[in-house]
Design an enzyme around this catalytic site. Structure first.
Site, PDB file in Angstrom:
ATOM      1  N   ARG A  99     -10.206   0.724   7.965  1.00 48.04           N
ATOM      2  CA  ARG A  99      -9.741  -0.636   8.224  1.00 48.04           C
ATOM      3  C   ARG A  99     -10.850  -1.503   8.794  1.00 48.04           C
ATOM      4  O   ARG A  99     -10.649  -2.677   9.044  1.00 48.04           O
ATOM      5  CB  ARG A  99      -8.603  -0.565   9.250  1.00 48.04           C
ATOM      6  N   ARG A 133      -1.231  -9.614  12.657  1.00 47.77           N
ATOM      7  CA  ARG A 133      -1.717  -8.550  11.749  1.00 47.77           C
ATOM      8  C   ARG A 133      -2.489  -9.145  10.579  1.00 47.77           C
ATOM      9  O   ARG A 133      -3.504  -8.597  10.152  1.00 47.77           O
ATOM     10  CB  ARG A 133      -0.534  -7.718  11.242  1.00 47.77           C
ATOM     11  N   LYS A 164       0.840  -1.217   0.000  1.00 53.25           N
ATOM     12  CA  LYS A 164       0.000   0.000   0.000  1.00 53.25           C
ATOM     13  C   LYS A 164       0.867   1.256   0.000  1.00 53.25           C
ATOM     14  O   LYS A 164       0.663   2.178  -0.789  1.00 53.25           O
ATOM     15  CB  LYS A 164      -0.941   0.008   1.232  1.00 53.25           C
ATOM     16  N   ARG A 208      10.556  -2.586  12.134  1.00 55.27           N
ATOM     17  CA  ARG A 208       9.384  -2.119  12.868  1.00 55.27           C
ATOM     18  C   ARG A 208       9.044  -3.098  13.982  1.00 55.27           C
ATOM     19  O   ARG A 208       9.220  -4.291  13.832  1.00 55.27           O
ATOM     20  CB  ARG A 208       8.189  -1.996  11.898  1.00 55.27           C
ATOM     21  N   ARG A 237      11.586  -7.023   6.157  1.00 56.28           N
ATOM     22  CA  ARG A 237      11.552  -5.571   5.907  1.00 56.28           C
ATOM     23  C   ARG A 237      12.452  -4.790   6.865  1.00 56.28           C
ATOM     24  O   ARG A 237      12.531  -5.078   8.053  1.00 56.28           O
ATOM     25  CB  ARG A 237      10.125  -5.037   6.039  1.00 56.28           C
TER      26      ARG A 237
HETATM   27  P1  AP5 Z   1       4.770  -1.571   1.884  1.00 53.03           P
HETATM   28  O1  AP5 Z   1       4.521  -0.742   0.682  1.00 53.03           O
HETATM   29  O2  AP5 Z   1       5.414  -0.963   3.074  1.00 53.03           O
HETATM   30  O3  AP5 Z   1       3.426  -2.340   2.303  1.00 53.03           O
HETATM   31  P2  AP5 Z   1       2.193  -1.836   3.150  1.00 53.03           P
HETATM   32  O4  AP5 Z   1       0.990  -2.528   2.577  1.00 53.03           O
HETATM   33  O5  AP5 Z   1       2.175  -0.346   3.221  1.00 53.03           O
HETATM   34  O6  AP5 Z   1       2.590  -2.512   4.524  1.00 53.03           O
HETATM   35  P3  AP5 Z   1       2.450  -2.071   6.045  1.00 53.03           P
HETATM   36  O7  AP5 Z   1       3.100  -3.210   6.789  1.00 53.03           O
HETATM   37  O8  AP5 Z   1       2.974  -0.712   6.294  1.00 53.03           O
HETATM   38  O9  AP5 Z   1       0.902  -2.116   6.220  1.00 53.03           O
HETATM   39  P4  AP5 Z   1       0.090  -2.340   7.493  1.00 53.03           P
HETATM   40  O10 AP5 Z   1      -1.286  -2.216   6.963  1.00 53.03           O
HETATM   41  O11 AP5 Z   1       0.381  -3.592   8.221  1.00 53.03           O
HETATM   42  O12 AP5 Z   1       0.611  -1.203   8.465  1.00 53.03           O
HETATM   43  P5  AP5 Z   1       0.165   0.277   8.778  1.00 53.03           P
HETATM   44  O13 AP5 Z   1       1.384   1.076   8.878  1.00 53.03           O
HETATM   45  O14 AP5 Z   1      -0.930   0.742   7.889  1.00 53.03           O
HETATM   46  O15 AP5 Z   1       5.625  -2.830   1.383  1.00 53.03           O
HETATM   47  C1  AP5 Z   1       6.012  -3.854   2.273  1.00 53.03           C
HETATM   48  C2  AP5 Z   1       7.360  -4.440   1.836  1.00 53.03           C
HETATM   49  O16 AP5 Z   1       7.197  -5.111   0.578  1.00 53.03           O
HETATM   50  C3  AP5 Z   1       8.460  -3.399   1.613  1.00 53.03           C
HETATM   51  O17 AP5 Z   1       9.691  -3.956   2.007  1.00 53.03           O
HETATM   52  C4  AP5 Z   1       8.422  -3.131   0.093  1.00 53.03           C
HETATM   53  O18 AP5 Z   1       9.676  -2.719  -0.402  1.00 53.03           O
HETATM   54  C5  AP5 Z   1       8.004  -4.492  -0.438  1.00 53.03           C
HETATM   55  N1  AP5 Z   1       7.152  -4.447  -1.638  1.00 53.03           N
HETATM   56  C6  AP5 Z   1       6.151  -3.564  -1.894  1.00 53.03           C
HETATM   57  N2  AP5 Z   1       5.554  -3.863  -3.075  1.00 53.03           N
HETATM   58  C7  AP5 Z   1       6.180  -4.955  -3.547  1.00 53.03           C
HETATM   59  C8  AP5 Z   1       6.007  -5.764  -4.715  1.00 53.03           C
HETATM   60  N3  AP5 Z   1       5.046  -5.497  -5.616  1.00 53.03           N
HETATM   61  N4  AP5 Z   1       6.804  -6.841  -4.889  1.00 53.03           N
HETATM   62  C9  AP5 Z   1       7.767  -7.140  -3.957  1.00 53.03           C
HETATM   63  N5  AP5 Z   1       7.996  -6.422  -2.833  1.00 53.03           N
HETATM   64  C10 AP5 Z   1       7.206  -5.347  -2.634  1.00 53.03           C
HETATM   65  O19 AP5 Z   1      -0.512   0.106  10.237  1.00 53.03           O
HETATM   66  C11 AP5 Z   1       0.276  -0.287  11.339  1.00 53.03           C
HETATM   67  C12 AP5 Z   1      -0.646  -0.455  12.562  1.00 53.03           C
HETATM   68  O20 AP5 Z   1      -1.263   0.819  12.896  1.00 53.03           O
HETATM   69  C13 AP5 Z   1      -1.822  -1.417  12.409  1.00 53.03           C
HETATM   70  O21 AP5 Z   1      -1.434  -2.761  12.610  1.00 53.03           O
HETATM   71  C14 AP5 Z   1      -2.776  -0.887  13.493  1.00 53.03           C
HETATM   72  O22 AP5 Z   1      -2.360  -1.315  14.779  1.00 53.03           O
HETATM   73  C15 AP5 Z   1      -2.575   0.616  13.414  1.00 53.03           C
HETATM   74  N6  AP5 Z   1      -3.541   1.257  12.495  1.00 53.03           N
HETATM   75  C16 AP5 Z   1      -3.230   1.916  11.339  1.00 53.03           C
HETATM   76  N7  AP5 Z   1      -4.343   2.346  10.732  1.00 53.03           N
HETATM   77  C17 AP5 Z   1      -5.391   1.972  11.520  1.00 53.03           C
HETATM   78  C18 AP5 Z   1      -6.808   2.099  11.401  1.00 53.03           C
HETATM   79  N8  AP5 Z   1      -7.381   2.701  10.338  1.00 53.03           N
HETATM   80  N9  AP5 Z   1      -7.590   1.564  12.389  1.00 53.03           N
HETATM   81  C19 AP5 Z   1      -7.028   0.966  13.466  1.00 53.03           C
HETATM   82  N10 AP5 Z   1      -5.688   0.787  13.624  1.00 53.03           N
HETATM   83  C20 AP5 Z   1      -4.877   1.284  12.660  1.00 53.03           C
END
Ligand code: AP5
Length: 212
Positions: free
Chosen positions: A88, A167, A13, A156, A123
């Site tokens: 979410r 997750r 994402k 992280r 990562r």
């Molecule tokens: P990346 O682009 O970082 O993936 P991402 O989907 O953004 O992953 P996140 O782990 O950041 O998402 P998340 O939803 O778990 O965490 P968030 O920060 O939103 O890519 C991942 C890796 O893959 C990288 O190394 C990249 O280089 C690689 N990659 C990317 N694309 C690729 C491809 N096509 N091929 C190969 N490799 C690739 O949330 C964290 C926490 O915050 C949640 O767990 C929750 O506790 C809280 N939170 C956040 N938002 C809310 C909400 N709305 N409600 C409640 N709690 C919330």
């Protein structure tokens, strides 16, 4: 244009959001990044959400909605925005509808759990500029050091095997229903998260066309 990005943890994402901002000039709203900033600052909010984030659970709907409600009022959101990681839950999606009316597209990056778990545990991220690497597939040029700004890379707190599994479970239980929610409204666009990042972006840009 108002876009929502949906996908399992590590589906890509954030990676696609950065490409979309560059192409369409939209504001970027990552609730995960905003919460991690609060944790790093040790603010009251940060202290409240630290343990639930580290364990792979979700911050309360009430808390996250309050944050997003304020963020979308900021000037940079006037010409549109990308929401990464919000909504979410269906409760959050309904609240978003109330706040902004229609979105333009909900982009669902679909990818299997096994591959996401590998990405999560491999990562490394830069605490200073936010650049993201994968120790196996996309390593930094110098091990442990950010190519962009030279900062020491970190893992992280929620990128462990245990938290990663939690997750993914949270995603399936609480966030996957959003796919049907937006499909029923006619806003869903699904992409294959196993394609390369540039190919995924081309698919999304093909769907969005030139609109801004
Ligand atoms: P990346 O682009 O970082 O993936 P991402 O989907 O953004 O992953 P996140 O782990 O950041 O998402 P998340 O939803 O778990 O965490 P968030 O920060 O939103 O890519 C991942 C890796 O893959 C990288 O190394 C990249 O280089 C690689 N990659 C990317 N694309 C690729 C491809 N096509 N091929 C190969 N490799 C690739 O949330 C964290 C926490 O915050 C949640 O767990 C929750 O506790 C809280 N939170 C956040 N938002 C809310 C909400 N709305 N409600 C409640 N709690 C919330």
């Amino acid at each position: 244009m108002k876009l929502v990005l949906i996908g399992a943890p590590a589906a890509g994402k954030g990676t696609q959001a950065r490409k979309l901002i560059a192409r369409y000039g939209l504001a970027y709203i990552s609730t995960g990044d905003m919460l991690r900033e609060e944790v790093a600052k040790k603010s009251e909010l940060g202290l409240n959400v630290k343990s639930v984030m580290a364990s792979g659970g979700l911050v309360s709907d009430e808390m996250i909605i309050a944050i997003v409600k304020e963020r979308i009022k900021e000037d940079d959101c006037k010409n549109g925005f990308i929401l990464d990681g919000f909504p979410r839950t269906v409760v959050q999606a309904k609240k978003l509808d109330e706040l902004i009316g229609n979105i333009d597209k909900a982009i669902y990056i679909n990818a299997p759990d096994e591959v996401m778990l590998e990405r999560i545990t491999a990562r490394e991220t830069c605490p200073k500029c936010g650049a993201s690497y994968n120790k196996i597939a996309i390593p930094s040029k110098v091990a442990g050091i950010c190519d962009v700004c030279g900062e020491k890379l970190e893992q992280r707190k929620d990128d462990t095997l245990e938290a990663g599994k939690a997750r993914l479970k949270t995603f399936h239980d609480q966030s996957e229903p959003l796919v049907e929610y937006y499909n029923a409204q006619g806003y869903l666009f699904e992409v294959d998260g196993l394609k390369g990042a540039d190919n995924i972006f081309n698919d999304i840009a093909g769907e969005l066309g030139e609109r801004a």
